[in-house]
Design a protein around this motif. Structure first.
Motif, short mmCIF file in Angstrom:
data_model
loop_
_atom_site.label_atom_id
_atom_site.label_comp_id
_atom_site.label_asym_id
_atom_site.label_seq_id
_atom_site.Cartn_x
_atom_site.Cartn_y
_atom_site.Cartn_z
N ILE A 9 -41.14 45.82 63.17
CA ILE A 9 -40.86 47.04 63.95
C ILE A 9 -41.58 46.98 65.29
N VAL A 10 -42.85 46.61 65.28
CA VAL A 10 -43.64 46.58 66.52
C VAL A 10 -43.14 45.48 67.45
N ALA A 11 -42.88 44.31 66.89
CA ALA A 11 -42.43 43.19 67.72
C ALA A 11 -41.11 43.52 68.40
N ASP A 12 -40.21 44.18 67.69
CA ASP A 12 -38.95 44.59 68.31
C ASP A 12 -39.18 45.57 69.45
N GLU A 13 -40.06 46.54 69.20
CA GLU A 13 -40.28 47.59 70.19
C GLU A 13 -40.90 47.04 71.47
N LEU A 14 -41.77 46.03 71.34
CA LEU A 14 -42.49 45.50 72.50
C LEU A 14 -41.92 44.19 73.01
N GLY A 15 -40.87 43.68 72.37
CA GLY A 15 -40.34 42.40 72.81
C GLY A 15 -41.36 41.30 72.67
N LEU A 16 -41.97 41.24 71.53
CA LEU A 16 -43.14 40.40 71.32
C LEU A 16 -42.90 39.43 70.17
N ASP A 17 -43.58 38.30 70.24
CA ASP A 17 -43.54 37.35 69.14
C ASP A 17 -44.17 38.00 67.90
N LEU A 18 -43.51 37.83 66.76
CA LEU A 18 -44.00 38.41 65.51
C LEU A 18 -45.43 37.98 65.21
N ALA A 19 -45.75 36.74 65.57
CA ALA A 19 -47.08 36.21 65.26
C ALA A 19 -48.18 36.87 66.08
N LYS A 20 -47.80 37.60 67.11
CA LYS A 20 -48.81 38.26 67.95
C LYS A 20 -49.20 39.64 67.41
N VAL A 21 -48.60 40.04 66.30
CA VAL A 21 -48.85 41.38 65.75
C VAL A 21 -49.65 41.25 64.46
N LYS A 22 -50.74 41.98 64.38
CA LYS A 22 -51.57 41.98 63.18
C LYS A 22 -51.73 43.41 62.67
N LEU A 23 -51.46 43.59 61.39
CA LEU A 23 -51.54 44.92 60.78
C LEU A 23 -52.88 45.10 60.08
N HIS A 24 -53.49 46.26 60.29
CA HIS A 24 -54.69 46.64 59.54
C HIS A 24 -54.39 47.88 58.73
N GLN A 25 -54.79 47.85 57.49
CA GLN A 25 -54.53 48.95 56.57
C GLN A 25 -55.66 49.01 55.55
N GLY A 26 -55.79 50.14 54.90
CA GLY A 26 -56.72 50.23 53.79
C GLY A 26 -58.19 50.19 54.15
N ASP A 27 -58.60 50.82 55.21
CA ASP A 27 -60.02 50.90 55.57
C ASP A 27 -60.25 52.27 56.19
N THR A 28 -60.98 53.11 55.50
CA THR A 28 -61.12 54.49 55.96
C THR A 28 -61.92 54.60 57.24
N ASP A 29 -62.69 53.58 57.60
CA ASP A 29 -63.40 53.62 58.88
C ASP A 29 -62.52 53.15 60.03
N ARG A 30 -61.53 52.32 59.74
CA ARG A 30 -60.66 51.79 60.81
C ARG A 30 -59.37 52.58 60.95
#
Length: 789
Positions: free
Chosen positions: A515-536
């Motif tokens: 979803i992000v790569a499509d929206e920004l016209g970006l290589d998929l490998a340039k996108v990193k997802l962070h999840q599951g950390d209540t401080d982040r």
């Protein structure tokens, strides 16, 4: 910078899962992989009786066991209870407290009474053996009939008739007259077995106190990290800031990890008390007997039809055996409220009445399990349609065809508005698939040779993307719904995305990045997802109810769009043009027109972070954007039809699935291969409930299944190949057009399998209404013997 060809067309493509290289080469990190210096290991002294007063707990010998460091009772830890509440009157919902460790009374075999902490897991197990707990036993309540008996002992003094929930959400005026005047009234009574969601990874936690941050850090495999943080902070009487919950890789949850467990809090409390890391890993025996279970439900339902097979009214009484306690945050209402609100499903039901109850018994408590009541009520409604077709002399598929909703939006008798779907199209396509494959001819041909082949269907919808409005209708005190995402670009043009949803196998690292790569016209490998950390992660409700892509994915897309707007403005300012003349593609911004000027994201980030004096006056330094998304209507509905062909074996009673066809519509499929994986996994779990899995209890409340010798989990041998056909009705109000796809497979399978079995049994005159369908039952039906009770 590299760029992916067609990088703006990633949504809708089955790109390889980004998680797989890490997970398939053993580089994933699960809770049990975490080892901290000085770490201790916890296990729990658990109740050996189903119902009793605790007379004494003596841990003195435990503390003398070599290797044991500490042992705690409820009195030692003085933790606050877990209380799940609904904003309903006491006549409809009775809140009850679930202590972290049992204090005065135990209510099921396996309930945690004390925690033993030792230098290694073996010493912890030795410590358990030395514990002395004496009980004054009470009469156990192990079934619905016992629980509702006038003289039944109460599990919770405040809950009369052992009833925690008793609601009648709908009662159409004049419904009794409709039944009285109907051409045909059919009824069914069904019971479904108690199941375990059975994630591959059992529950677990590693907790330690961080002196520098003055923070209790809790690594645990939960679907709802922020809710675990809230409960831990309240129970331990800490500020929420002082608790950080981190979820590493997770091997499945299926709803069982969607509620807050007691053991995680107790282990964290021990770590806080000892100021040493403490690990607890649930073994499979405890996972089967003492974790959150699901699905034990009893329906009495009837439906009125006219002579042409049109349904006129539906009337149901639902009783859900929720075990000993109400789960947090969903409460014991999760199953009866779901069934009551949504039972009419994909059909035009003019009149509806329902009573839903949750009763408490001396069994391990119930939590949500993939589909939550929908496998059960879909089975009931589909059985009613099958029975009506038989009694009216009509084709059961045609009866469904005459009743499914075909005009949208459709507001049902249950006050729910259904957004557009493909209910009729999926039914027609599924039937056509089986006809084209020649299964009807084969059924007729083989019947002449004494074989028992049956064909069954189920049609259903799956409400996904529950927002705050939908949950608020249930009158939950804690109302889940929205999600928050932040998308941030660094000076190299790489993007970090946060989401409040949480993957426990759903491929979020891939689909959110698409979803992000499509929206920004970006290589998929340039996108990193962070999840599951209540401080982040600012806040989140985790992943359940097929909400991640519908709600979390929408927040991600909005945030990415806002970041894209900022990038366009910065580029436009450099070119002294309008932002509308700038497009994002190939890892940067390009000016439309003959000039075709291009600024890479590194160049734009260089301005945003390192040369802020070049920014337009109305643009702040930095490259980040935050967005929230909520659904303020009734949600969106995925739908599907399942078609199943089975053969019953005369000699053994075995049910063999010869063919399984699933026609599904989850709107825009972000990654079709991921959707198919969700379908197949869900169907496997649905088949498991239909034919194999059940936890029973004896009259003393002792669970029957303590291992996989007794809890019969289907293997790859029993699960058929599944043909999946996709239809696509985009959702109008999610950002990507996607609906949820997480639970549908599980919902349709039990009804379709049961209907196929009954079709095969038709020459015998026997109809089955309960699951699991055992070989013994089928064998006796085929051989004209009395069915087992």
């Amino acid at each position: 910078m590299s760029s992916t060809p067609n990088s703006r067309q990633l949504v809708g493509r089955s790109v390889p899962r980004r998680e797989d290289p890490r997970l398939l080469t053993g580089r994933g990190r699960f809770v049990d992989d975490i080892a901290l210096p000085g770490m201790l290991h916890a296990q729990f002294v658990r109740s050996t009786v189903a119902h009793g007063e605790i007379v004494s707990v003596d841990l003195s010998a435990v503390r003398q066991v070599p290797g044991v460091v500490a042992a705690f009772t409820a009195d030692d830890l003085q933790l606050g209870d877990i209380v799940a509440e609904l904003a309903r009157p006491l006549s409809e919902y009775v809140p009850t407290a679930m202590p972290i460790l049992a204090r005065d009374r135990v209510r099921y075999v396996g309930e945690p009474v004390a925690v033993v902490v030792a230098r290694d897991p073996y010493a912890a197990e030795d410590g358990l053996e030395a514990a002395k707990v004496s009980y004054s036993t009470l009469a156990p309540v192990t079934c619905e009939e016992d629980a509702l008996a006038p003289d039944a002992p109460r599990l919770h003094e405040e809950a009369a008739h052992n009833t925690l929930v008793d609601v009648s959400l709908f009662a159409t005026e004049g419904i009794d007259d409709i039944f009285a005047g109907a051409y045909r009234v059919v009824d069914v009574e069904t019971r479904t077995g108690r199941q375990n969601a059975l994630p591959l990874e059992t529950r677990g936690v590693v907790a330690h106190w961080d002196e520098r941050e003055e923070q209790l850090v809790v690594h645990t495999c939960t679907q709802v990290p922020h809710q675990v943080r809230t409960v831990a902070a309240r129970s331990l009487r800490l500020d929420e800031r002082a608790v950080r919950v981190i979820v590493p890789d997770m091997g499945g949850g299926f709803g069982q990890k969607c509620v807050v467990g007691r053991e995680e809090i107790a282990a964290a409390a021990a770590a806080l008390r000892l100021r040493r890391p403490v690990k607890w890993i649930e073994d499979r025996k405890d996972a089967l007997t003492a974790s959150f279970l699901a699905r034990e439900q009893h329906y009495r339902a009837r439906a009125a039809f006219d002579a042409e097979g049109h349904i006129l009214a539906l009337d149901a009484d639902v009783v859900c055996d929720m075990g000993a306690y109400s789960c947090y945050p969903f409460t014991a209402g999760i199953e009866p409220l779901m069934a009551s609100a949504e039972m009419p499903g994909v059909y035009r039901v003019p009149a509806y009445r329902v009573r839903g109850r949750a009763i408490t018994t001396n069994k391990a408590p119930t939590g949500p399990y993939r589909g939550v009541s929908r496998p059960q009520y879909v089975m009931v409604v589909e059985r009613l349609f099958e029975r009506a077709a038989r009694e009216l002399g009509l084709d059961p598929v045609e009866v469904r065809r005459r009743n499914v909703i075909t005009e949208f939006p459709y507001t049902g008798v249950n006050n729910i508005t259904y957004d557009p779907g493909s209910y009729l199209e999926s039914l027609n396509l599924c039937e056509q698939q089986l006809r084209d494959e020649g299964w009807y001819e084969k059924q007729a041909e083989t019947a002449q040779h004494g074989r028992h082949i049956g064909i069954g269907y189920s049609c259903f919808s799956e409400r996904t993307g529950y927002g705050s409005a939908a949950f608020a209708q249930r009158k939950m005190q804690i109302v889940p719904g929205f999600d928050i995402s932040e998308v941030r670009m660094d000076t190299t043009g790489a993007v970090t995305v946060t989401t409040g949803t949480l993957s426990h196998g759903q491929s979020h690292e891939t689909t959110m990045a698409q979803i992000v790569a499509d929206e920004l016209g970006l290589d998929l490998a340039k996108v990193k997802l962070h999840q599951g950390d209540t401080d982040r992660i600012t806040y989140g409700w985790g992943t359940f109810a097929s909400r991640s892509i519908a709600i979390g994915g929408s927040a991600v897309r909005i945030a990415a769009g806002r970041l894209g707007d900022k990038l366009r403005h910065i580029a436009a300012a450099r070119w002294n043009t309008d932002p509308g003349d700038v497009e994002l593609t190939g890892g940067g911004a390009r000016r439309r027109g003959p000039e075709a000027d291009f600024l890479s994201y590194e160049e734009l980030a260089d301005i945003a972070y390192l040369k802020a004096h070049l920014l337009p006056k109305d643009i702040e330094p930095g490259l980040s954007a935050t967005a929230t998304f909520d659904v303020l209507n009734d949600g969106t509905f995925s739908n599907a039809t399942h078609g199943v062909v089975v053969e019953l074996h005369q000699g053994t009673g075995q049910v063999e699935i010869l063919r399984y066809v699933c026609v599904e519509d989850c709107g825009v499929a972000i990654n079709p291969q991921v959707v198919e994986g969700q379908c197949r996994g869900g169907i496997a779990q649905g088949i498991a409930g239909a034919l194999f899995e059940q936890i029973t209890y004896d009259t003393q409340g002792e669970p029957s299944a303590t291992g996989f010798m007794d809890y019969k989990v289907p293997t790859a041998h029993e699960i058929p190949d599944v043909l999946i056909r996709h239809l696509e009705t985009p959702c109008a109000f999610t950002e990507t057009g996607a609906k949820g796809a997480g639970e549908g497979g599980t919902i349709g399978a039990p009804a379709a399998v049961l209907n196929a079995v009954n079709d095969a049994l038709r020459p015998t005159g026997v109809e089955l209404d309960n699951t699991p369908i055992t070989p013994r039952t089928v064998h006796r039906a085929l051989n004209h013997q009395e069915l087992p009770a």
